[in-house]
Design a protein around this motif. Structure first.
Motif, PDB file in Angstrom:
ATOM      1  N   THR A  60      51.329  28.298  47.409  1.00 52.28           N
ATOM      2  CA  THR A  60      50.964  29.710  47.289  1.00 52.28           C
ATOM      3  C   THR A  60      50.377  30.069  45.923  1.00 52.28           C
ATOM      4  N   HIS A  61      50.620  29.221  44.919  1.00 50.84           N
ATOM      5  CA  HIS A  61      50.182  29.487  43.554  1.00 50.84           C
ATOM      6  C   HIS A  61      49.383  28.306  43.019  1.00 50.84           C
ATOM      7  N   THR A  62      48.562  28.589  42.033  1.00 49.48           N
ATOM      8  CA  THR A  62      47.851  27.537  41.323  1.00 49.48           C
ATOM      9  C   THR A  62      48.083  27.717  39.825  1.00 49.48           C
ATOM     10  N   VAL A  82      49.888  30.700  35.820  1.00 51.70           N
ATOM     11  CA  VAL A  82      50.210  30.394  37.218  1.00 51.70           C
ATOM     12  C   VAL A  82      49.999  31.684  37.996  1.00 51.70           C
ATOM     13  N   ILE A  83      49.048  31.627  38.921  1.00 50.95           N
ATOM     14  CA  ILE A  83      48.666  32.829  39.663  1.00 50.95           C
ATOM     15  C   ILE A  83      48.679  32.541  41.159  1.00 50.95           C
ATOM     16  N   PRO A  84      48.937  33.580  41.967  1.00 50.43           N
ATOM     17  CA  PRO A  84      48.886  33.380  43.412  1.00 50.43           C
ATOM     18  C   PRO A  84      47.444  33.219  43.878  1.00 50.43           C
ATOM     19  N   TRP A  85      47.241  32.288  44.802  1.00 48.72           N
ATOM     20  CA  TRP A  85      45.907  32.108  45.381  1.00 48.72           C
ATOM     21  C   TRP A  85      45.395  33.433  45.936  1.00 48.72           C
ATOM     22  N   SER A  86      46.299  34.232  46.505  1.00 48.12           N
ATOM     23  CA  SER A  86      45.905  35.496  47.134  1.00 48.12           C
ATOM     24  C   SER A  86      45.392  36.523  46.134  1.00 48.12           C
ATOM     25  N   GLN A  87      45.668  36.330  44.858  1.00 46.61           N
ATOM     26  CA  GLN A  87      45.243  37.290  43.841  1.00 46.61           C
ATOM     27  C   GLN A  87      43.879  36.927  43.233  1.00 46.61           C
ATOM     28  N   GLN A  89      40.164  36.950  43.206  1.00 47.25           N
ATOM     29  CA  GLN A  89      39.070  37.677  43.846  1.00 47.25           C
ATOM     30  C   GLN A  89      37.933  36.701  44.144  1.00 47.25           C
ATOM     31  N   VAL A  90      37.316  36.855  45.295  1.00 45.51           N
ATOM     32  CA  VAL A  90      36.197  35.977  45.658  1.00 45.51           C
ATOM     33  C   VAL A  90      34.928  36.801  45.835  1.00 45.51           C
ATOM     34  N   ASN A  91      33.797  36.141  45.623  1.00 43.73           N
ATOM     35  CA  ASN A  91      32.502  36.816  45.771  1.00 43.73           C
ATOM     36  C   ASN A  91      32.024  36.704  47.212  1.00 43.73           C
ATOM     37  N   GLU A  92      30.789  37.133  47.465  1.00 39.69           N
ATOM     38  CA  GLU A  92      30.246  37.184  48.825  1.00 39.69           C
ATOM     39  C   GLU A  92      30.088  35.809  49.471  1.00 39.69           C
ATOM     40  N   VAL A  93      30.055  34.744  48.684  1.00 38.10           N
ATOM     41  CA  VAL A  93      29.938  33.394  49.263  1.00 38.10           C
ATOM     42  C   VAL A  93      31.281  32.669  49.290  1.00 38.10           C
ATOM     43  N   GLY A  94      32.363  33.399  48.987  1.00 41.03           N
ATOM     44  CA  GLY A  94      33.702  32.826  49.080  1.00 41.03           C
ATOM     45  C   GLY A  94      34.148  32.026  47.870  1.00 41.03           C
ATOM     46  N   GLU A  95      33.437  32.161  46.755  1.00 42.86           N
ATOM     47  CA  GLU A  95      33.832  31.462  45.531  1.00 42.86           C
ATOM     48  C   GLU A  95      34.571  32.423  44.609  1.00 42.86           C
ATOM     49  N   PRO A  96      35.453  31.888  43.754  1.00 41.54           N
ATOM     50  CA  PRO A  96      36.229  32.782  42.890  1.00 41.54           C
ATOM     51  C   PRO A  96      35.356  33.524  41.884  1.00 41.54           C
ATOM     52  N   GLU A  97      35.708  34.784  41.658  1.00 41.56           N
ATOM     53  CA  GLU A  97      35.070  35.564  40.592  1.00 41.56           C
ATOM     54  C   GLU A  97      35.495  34.953  39.259  1.00 41.56           C
ATOM     55  N   ASP A  98      34.626  35.047  38.278  1.00 41.87           N
ATOM     56  CA  ASP A  98      34.916  34.436  36.984  1.00 41.87           C
ATOM     57  C   ASP A  98      35.978  35.183  36.187  1.00 41.87           C
ATOM     58  N   ASN A  99      36.084  36.481  36.374  1.00 45.26           N
ATOM     59  CA  ASN A  99      37.004  37.269  35.559  1.00 45.26           C
ATOM     60  C   ASN A  99      38.299  37.535  36.319  1.00 45.26           C
ATOM     61  N   PHE A 100      39.424  37.186  35.686  1.00 44.33           N
ATOM     62  CA  PHE A 100      40.735  37.451  36.268  1.00 44.33           C
ATOM     63  C   PHE A 100      41.304  38.668  35.557  1.00 44.33           C
ATOM     64  N   MET A 101      41.521  39.725  36.300  1.00 44.47           N
ATOM     65  CA  MET A 101      41.853  41.018  35.710  1.00 44.47           C
ATOM     66  C   MET A 101      43.283  41.453  36.029  1.00 44.47           C
ATOM     67  N   ALA A 102      44.232  40.563  35.798  1.00 46.23           N
ATOM     68  CA  ALA A 102      45.637  40.867  36.055  1.00 46.23           C
ATOM     69  C   ALA A 102      46.508  39.960  35.201  1.00 46.23           C
ATOM     70  N   ALA A 103      47.773  40.295  35.145  1.00 45.05           N
ATOM     71  CA  ALA A 103      48.735  39.414  34.481  1.00 45.05           C
ATOM     72  C   ALA A 103      49.034  38.240  35.414  1.00 45.05           C
ATOM     73  N   PRO A 104      49.220  37.047  34.862  1.00 43.26           N
ATOM     74  CA  PRO A 104      49.634  35.935  35.717  1.00 43.26           C
ATOM     75  C   PRO A 104      51.076  36.151  36.189  1.00 43.26           C
ATOM     76  N   ASP A 105      51.441  35.518  37.291  1.00 43.66           N
ATOM     77  CA  ASP A 105      52.837  35.572  37.722  1.00 43.66           C
ATOM     78  C   ASP A 105      53.746  34.821  36.753  1.00 43.66           C
ATOM     79  N   TRP A 106      53.203  33.757  36.139  1.00 46.39           N
ATOM     80  CA  TRP A 106      53.966  32.913  35.223  1.00 46.39           C
ATOM     81  C   TRP A 106      53.023  32.517  34.104  1.00 46.39           C
ATOM     82  N   SER A 107      53.410  32.839  32.890  1.00 47.75           N
ATOM     83  CA  SER A 107      52.601  32.519  31.715  1.00 47.75           C
ATOM     84  C   SER A 107      53.330  31.472  30.886  1.00 47.75           C
ATOM     85  N   ILE A 108      52.640  30.369  30.592  1.00 47.63           N
ATOM     86  CA  ILE A 108      53.236  29.283  29.813  1.00 47.63           C
ATOM     87  C   ILE A 108      52.424  29.093  28.539  1.00 47.63           C
ATOM     88  N   GLU A 109      53.119  29.127  27.426  1.00 44.59           N
ATOM     89  CA  GLU A 109      52.512  28.883  26.120  1.00 44.59           C
ATOM     90  C   GLU A 109      53.189  27.681  25.476  1.00 44.59           C
TER      91      GLU A 109
END
Length: 185
Positions: A60-62, A82-87, A89-109
């Motif tokens: 469910t996550h990547t 670590v973000i959910p696949w469902s979060q 965003q994809v463009n009109e051809v089904g590829e991921p948008e370049d900008n991720f505009m949310a907090a990750p579910d899990w942040s590792i530093e």
């Protein structure tokens, strides 16, 4: 040493800067552009192994390295997001948008010798405030992992302490196992 631009910027101005995606990445915190330190060998080994293990144990996550996450007035680049696949965003051809505009579910530093711990902690706390469910700060010099969860005090895990993961990630790790990846045989 971490580089920063002294001029106060809006987030929109920051995102238009031509060099923010160069390595090492730049982050936007409180109106200032700050460059992360260049990762060293131990940092990269831990990052690579964590990415591999998390991705092997969740459908469910990547886990993505150095993903720019822009939200709530900041633009941060966790070592691993670590973000959910469902979060994604994809463009009109089904590829991921370049900008991720949310907090990750899990942040590792992964703390680098040239990095200030409080700056990293500040980013993790910001992520938690705006939807992140789990934060880790690995300290390779101390062989410890500082764990952040919403509305709880941080805890430190060392040696055989079982590290918490997202419930959607079927993975069991201890601090000793994670830092054992640094041993080259």
């Amino acid at each position: 040493m971490t580089a920063s631009l002294a001029r106060v910027l809006t987030i929109e101005e920051f995102l238009e800067l031509p060099y923010i995606e160069e390595s090492p990445a730049w982050e936007y915190i409180d109106g200032v552009a700050i460059q992360k330190p260049m990762p060293k060998t131990r940092h990269l080994l831990l990052q690579m192994r964590l990415l591999t293990e998390i991705n092997r144990h969740s459908e469910t996550h990547t886990a993505l390295p150095e993903l720019r996450c822009t939200f709530a007035g900041r633009s941060v680049v966790p070592d691993i997001a670590v973000i959910p696949w469902s979060q994604i965003q994809v463009n009109e051809v089904g590829e991921p948008e370049d900008n991720f505009m949310a907090a990750p579910d899990w942040s590792i530093e992964i703390l680098s010798p040239a990095q200030k711990a409080n700056r990293v902690i500040d980013n993790l706390l910001h992520c938690l405030k705006y939807g992140c469910r789990l934060g880790w700060m690995l300290d390779p010099d101390d062989y410890s992992v500082l764990i952040f969860t919403p509305h709880q005090e941080p805890t430190v895990c060392r040696e055989g302490c079982k590290l918490p993961v997202l419930e959607e990630v079927d993975l069991e790790l201890t601090a000793q196992q994670v830092f054992g990846w640094l041993k080259i045989n």
